[in-house]
Design an enzyme around this catalytic site. Structure first.
Site, PDB file in Angstrom:
ATOM      1  N   LYS C  83       9.930  19.983   4.635  1.00 40.80           N
ATOM      2  CA  LYS C  83       9.911  18.760   3.755  1.00 40.80           C
ATOM      3  C   LYS C  83      10.014  17.350   4.307  1.00 40.80           C
ATOM      4  CE  LYS C  83      10.243  17.119  -1.406  1.00 40.80           C
ATOM      5  NZ  LYS C  83      10.732  16.990  -2.389  1.00 40.80           N
ATOM      6  N   SER C 158       7.812  17.685  -6.138  1.00 41.47           N
ATOM      7  CA  SER C 158       7.018  16.632  -4.791  1.00 41.47           C
ATOM      8  C   SER C 158       6.759  17.757  -3.563  1.00 41.47           C
ATOM      9  CB  SER C 158       8.175  15.479  -4.830  1.00 41.47           C
ATOM     10  OG  SER C 158       9.600  16.444  -4.645  1.00 41.47           O
ATOM     11  N   SER C 182      10.845  20.158  -8.660  1.00 39.41           N
ATOM     12  CA  SER C 182       9.552  19.840  -7.124  1.00 39.41           C
ATOM     13  C   SER C 182       9.286  20.657  -5.936  1.00 39.41           C
ATOM     14  CB  SER C 182      10.265  18.679  -6.417  1.00 39.41           C
ATOM     15  OG  SER C 182       9.943  16.927  -7.090  1.00 39.41           O
TER      16      SER C 182
END
Ligand SMILES: [Mg+2]
Ligand SMILES: [Zn+2]
Lengths: 95, 476, 492
Positions: C83, C158, C182
């Site tokens: 990420k 996310s 997330s």
């Protein structure tokens, strides 16, 4: 629960965010809705409940007092917007 | 109707650790800009603070020395504000539950009386960096070497009633932190900084509005700044004005304080517990361990010097300003069994020589043992005080031990009376006129004969012996 | 060469064994994924940065070390992605924000170091919601990500770029972060497995902070076994994060095959009330019955304060983020506005230009909740209710071994459907947020498809540090089912 345009301006300045006037109204609406959502908490009886700042009921782990770092100025300042003679530069600060 | 001054002090003492409070960077003074600022000190994205154990121990150390409470559970909080020398946009400090609370320090007043000054709290926090305002084509330069240096903020109660009391408290605290080894006390380098909260009121009335004076980096300036500020506030009030709560900066050149508005602009620091730092647990064992390493405190030691050695308050205080000096004195006093003699020499010759050469006592070329050897020669009449001072000078210059110097220079005092009589007979023979006058009652001439005798014996004649032999002979 | 065409269907173990046995090289495995990224990323936008050159250089180095027998661990030669909020030295690390559009990190996050040392090969950095604030990946300054199962839908957020990457096999494994859901919500939307370990189990050092008391890193991959293998490498104490926990790290793969007979599963009745889409509820019920059929004992439990979790979260998380994001001030790194006229202008314009609307909303709400006069009413109150929520879980775990329920109330929703309605977006996380507030471990794994043809994940919540048990339960389910191996036709 809602927030006024004046309060949004004040909060925005505290957070150092320059809200343009034409966008102010939208933030007032959105922030008021969020405050409505979190407003539900006011009704909850929390008398005598200890606030929970952290998920872990543990004590802090400390470090020994030893110098472990050396100079990486060039490397760290490579990502800086403006430097001179090893100093970070900002607009004149009036003391 | 007169005014009463009310003063509370905030001292920021830089802790004498090796590394920063939340990172492994060095805190050594005077490095090249930003060469002692690592990822954590720079507030780079993703980094985290890890607390320096030594800083906590030093806070406990001070807490114990001022009879304060040590919090079993202490919390770090974020103080949020934007400033270029504050990399994260918040200062990690303590708000609720500081490490140290409710202590006190006793100061002596000019009239000899004592007064207890309350210490509300002492909390750990990180220092900010430095803004350099000398012009970089209209810009300000930021050096973050100092960012993250461990500070202990020591906050007093508003217990002081004059600039003199404020200075007395600060000097006492200054001696204490150095004594405890938690701060080097260097005010020029900013290791010991003071902010003063000053207000005035009519006696018996509630506190007046206070102004906080910043940038007080010498005892002299502190006293001046407070006195100026008190005067300013009284004039203001007596001319029907009001004191505004604000931060004021002391300007030593103009000897005045002026308002620092601008940096203020309605600060709302939004303190909240730092989620990156769990509560610090301080156990009874931790406290006992620190207590075990506490030195005898200056005021206790001073009292002991007065009681045990019969020193004057003045001498005892001088000798306990600094832990090493007190230790040196005690070694000499016990070595020669004469505290007064030891005190006179440490406060006199030794301190003078150190001052002249800008040395700390640890670096004295004359060790306490060496000084004891010298003082013993005074006690056994080998040396007069005057000659002893010359011997000390020689020892200081590395010419050897007391006995070596005495031997080499033949400075041994003459105590054998026949030798002294011989000298005196000669003087009497060579100065018939003076002898005549003396015998006819001009006794102040006695000094003349003593001088001659001393000169003749190169100062080595034992003064006491010389005196009575001379008397006898002159009486004839 | 036909081997290379199917590398993307292999498990981490399959890739590791392949490079060790010499069936294919690390370079071949790396190229297989780089080629898929080149082919499919333009449509999915799951990567912000593809580190093709450094990946291939790393592949050469790892190949050599494997040949020399220096490297044989479970992730030796295994490609992966991160990420884009994990700092990776010398690599662009943007947090999907204009604020960090040009930020090349000067250092590696703790987990990045671990994966590097294990011989993994970094393929690139995944798209995400800006600073991890969002549940649809639409707040990214680098454009939204598309869901491989239906490219008109969001992948969730996310960690949406990572979830989409795994679903379309543009990486065999990635690390995401979970602050309020997330990892779990996008994993559920994309038919993959993801676990958010207990708070403190994995170091946060080098993970760009959103809400420090909630953020936790975790693996996302097709299977529970892949997650266990990864967790073995990244979990554990780190001296640079004083909130990382000093507890032994078990071998999470050792217990995968344990039986689940007699396992007590609690179903929180509040998670099955209105708000849960019937088509999702049906799939969950079916999965529960499968566990029951395998000998698990199902019990109803109650989390009476769980409905307060979203309000608590939207005070606590913004409060922490308002402070965490103050360091982005245009002075030492990140975006600086053009010719600032003074210091305030530098701060206010740099931050206004650098941050997107959702980030600014949260900074403002958090600033407000902490400001004089509101602290007690908002922040302190939220902290108290947070404890009530934690206590609900403690009560429940006195009666059951684990808790199960939906990961999300719906399947993946349409791009733009909730973009302009923050509140509706926030309510997406009502089942995942309570777990985050308590700091408990939570995971999600695929259990089938809803009537609309989109994947559904089930949420599994364990007691503190019970990750091994959770992975065991998920692995057992995956040993009787093949949902987790299904690929979207378009990206097969
Ligand atoms: Mg202060
Ligand atoms: Zn302070």
């Amino acid at each position: 629960m809602s927030i006024s345009a004046e309060e949004v301006k004040k909060v925005a300045h505290l957070a150092r965010l320059a809200v343009p006037d034409e966008q102010l109204e939208g933030y007032v609406r959105n922030l008021s809705n969020i405050l409505k959502l979190v407003g539900q908490l006011q009704a909850v009886d929390t008398a005598g409940v200890e606030p929970m700042a952290h998920p872990l009921d543990m004590a802090q782990r400390l470090r020994e007092d030893v110098v472990t770092e050396n100079n990486h100025r060039e490397q760290y300042q490579a990502v800086a917007p403006e430097v001179e003679n090893g100093l970070y530069l900002v607009p004149k600060v009036i003391e | 109707m007169e005014w009463e001054t009310v003063i509370g002090l905030e001292v920021h003492a830089q802790l004498s650790t090796n590394s920063k409070i939340f990172s492994g960077s060095s805190i050594a003074y005077g490095a090249e800009p930003n060469t002692q600022a690592n990822l954590v000190d720079l507030g780079m994205p993703g980094v985290l603070p890890v607390l320096n154990k030594k800083a906590v121990e030093m806070a406990i150390r001070l807490g114990l020395a001022i009879d304060a409470q040590i919090a079993p559970k202490s919390i770090f909080a974020r103080k949020n504000y934007f400033y270029p020398d504050l990399p994260k946009g918040y200062q990690i400090s303590q708000y609720e539950l500081p490490v140290v609370a409710n202590g006190h320090l006793d100061i002596e007043l000019e009239d000899g009386g004592a007064k207890r000054i309350g210490i509300t709290r002492a909390h750990l926090e990180e220092d900010a960096g430095k803004s350099l305002h000398e012009d970089f084509h209209g810009k300000t330069g930021i050096d973050l070497n100092r960012a993250g240096t461990p500070l202990l903020e020591i906050v007093s109660e508003p217990d002081m009633r004059s600039a003199k009391e404020a200075v007395a408290y600060l000097k006492k605290l200054h001696v204490l932190v150095r004594y405890l080894g938690v701060c080097d006390g260097n005010m020029q380098e900013g290791s010991f900084r003071c902010d003063a909260n000053v207000s005035v009121r009519r006696p018996g009335q509630p506190f007046g509005t206070r102004a906080e004076i910043k940038n007080l980096n010498s005892f002299k300036f502190i006293e001046r700044a407070i006195n100026y500020e008190v005067g300013r506030q009284i004039d203001l009030l007596e001319s029907g004005g009001k004191v505004v709560q604000e931060t004021r900066l002391y300007d030593p050149d103009r000897d005045e304080t002026r308002s620092m508005r601008g940096k203020e602009d309605a600060n709302d620091y939004r303190y909240f517990p730092d989620p990156d730092l769990l509560p610090v647990a301080i156990t009874a064992e931790d406290i006992a361990a620190v207590r075990a390493t506490l030195p005898e405190l200056p005021h206790v030691r001073m009292q002991r010097f007065m009681d045990a050695f019969g020193l004057s308050h003045y001498d005892a205080e001088l000798l306990t300003q600094n832990r090493e000096v007190a230790g040196y004195f005690e070694a000499v006093a016990s070595g020669c069994n004469d505290a007064k003699l030891a005190a006179n020499w440490v406060i006199g010759e030794v301190s003078k020589a150190l001052a002249d050469n800008g040395l700390e006592i640890a670096a004295s070329p004359v060790s306490s043992d060496a000084l004891v050897e010298l003082l013993k020669r005074i006690q056994d009449n080998t040396l007069s005080n005057k000659i002893a001072r010359d011997v000390f000078a020689a020892m200081w210059d590395g010419e050897g031990s007391a006995d070596e110097v005495i031997g080499r220079k033949g400075l041994k005092q003459i105590t054998d009376t026949s030798a002294i009589e011989a000298v005196i007979d000669e003087i009497i023979a060579n100065n018939p006129k003076q002898v005549e006058e003396y015998r006819s009652g001009k006794d102040k001439l006695f000094g003349f004969f003593v001088g001659q005798a001393m000169k003749a014996s190169k100062g080595k004649a034992n003064p006491a012996a010389l005196n009575d032999i001379l008397k006898k002979k002159l009486e004839g | 060469m036909s081997q290379a065409d199917s590398i993307h269907t292999l498990s981490l173990k399959g890739i590791r064994d392949g490079v060790q046995s010499g069936a294919f090289s690390v370079m071949e495995a790396t190229d297989a994924y780089l080629d898929r990224i080149e082919r499919f990323n333009p449509e999915l936008n799951a990567y912000i940065t593809v580190t093709r050159e450094s990946a291939r250089a790393q592949a050469v180095a790892v190949d050599n070390r494997i040949r020399k027998g220096e490297l044989s661990g479970p992730l030796a030669g295994v490609p992966y992605s991160l990420k884009d909020l994990f700092c990776s030295e010398g690599v662009l690390t943007t947090c999907a924000s204009n604020m960090l559009r040009n930020f090349v990190s000067p250092y590696d996050a703790h987990v990045a170091e671990k994966l590097k040392a294990a011989g993994g090969v970094l393929l690139g950095k995944n798209n995400m919601d800006e600073f991890a604030m969002g549940s649809s990946n639409e707040t990214s300054a680098f454009g939204n990500v598309r869901n491989p199962w239906d490219t008109s839908k969001v992948p969730g957020g996310s960690s949406g770029g990572g979830a989409a990457s795994i679903a379309a096999r543009l990486a065999p494994m990635t690390l995401g972060t979970d602050t309020g859901g997330s990892i779990r919500q996008p994993a559920s939307f994309c038919n993959i497995t993801g676990i958010k370990p207990t708070y403190g189990r994995i170091s946060r050092f080098g993970m760009i902070a959103f809400a420090s008391s909630l953020d936790q890193c975790g693996p996302m991959a097709p299977s529970a076994e892949d997650c266990a293998i990864t967790l073995n490498v990244i979990a554990g104490l780190d001296s640079r994060d004083s909130t990382s926990v000093d507890l032994p790290v078990p071998d999470y793969t050792a217990s995968l095959n344990g039986s689940i007979e007699g396992l007590k599963i609690g179903l929180p009745k509040e998670f099955f009330a209105e708000g849960l889409a019937p088509q999702v509820g049906d799939v969950i019920d079916r999965a529960i019955k499968e566990f029951q059929a395998k000998g698990a004992i199902i019990k109803e439990v109650s989390l009476p304060n769980s409905h307060l979790a979203v309000p608590v979260y939207y005070v606590v998380a913004p409060a922490e983020c308002s402070s965490n994001l103050s360091r982005f001030d245009g002075v030492r790194f990140g975006h600086r506005c053009a010719d600032p006229k003074d210091l305030t202008d530098l701060y206010e314009r740099s931050r206004w230009e650098g941050f997107g609307a959702e980030v600014k909303r949260r900074i403002m709400i958090g600033t407000y909740a902490l400001s004089a006069g509101y602290y007690d009413a908002y922040y302190l109150k939220a902290q108290q209710v947070r404890r009530l929520i934690k206590q609900d879980f403690e009560t429940a775990f006195a009666e059951v071994d684990v808790i199960m329920g939906p990961s999300c109330p719906t399947t993946a929703f349409g791009l733009g459907a909730k973009k302009d309605d923050p509140i509706a977006m926030y309510l997406e996380d009502l089942y995942t947020i309570p777990v985050s507030l308590a700091g408990l471990p939570g995971m999600t794994f695929p259990i089938g498809f809803a009537a609309d043809g989109l994947p559904v994940g089930i949420q599994l919540v364990g007691n503190y540090f019970e990750e091994a048990r959770m992975l065991n339960i998920a692995h057992q389910y995956q040993s009787w089912t093949d949902w987790h191996t299904r690929l979207p036709a378009k990206f097969a």
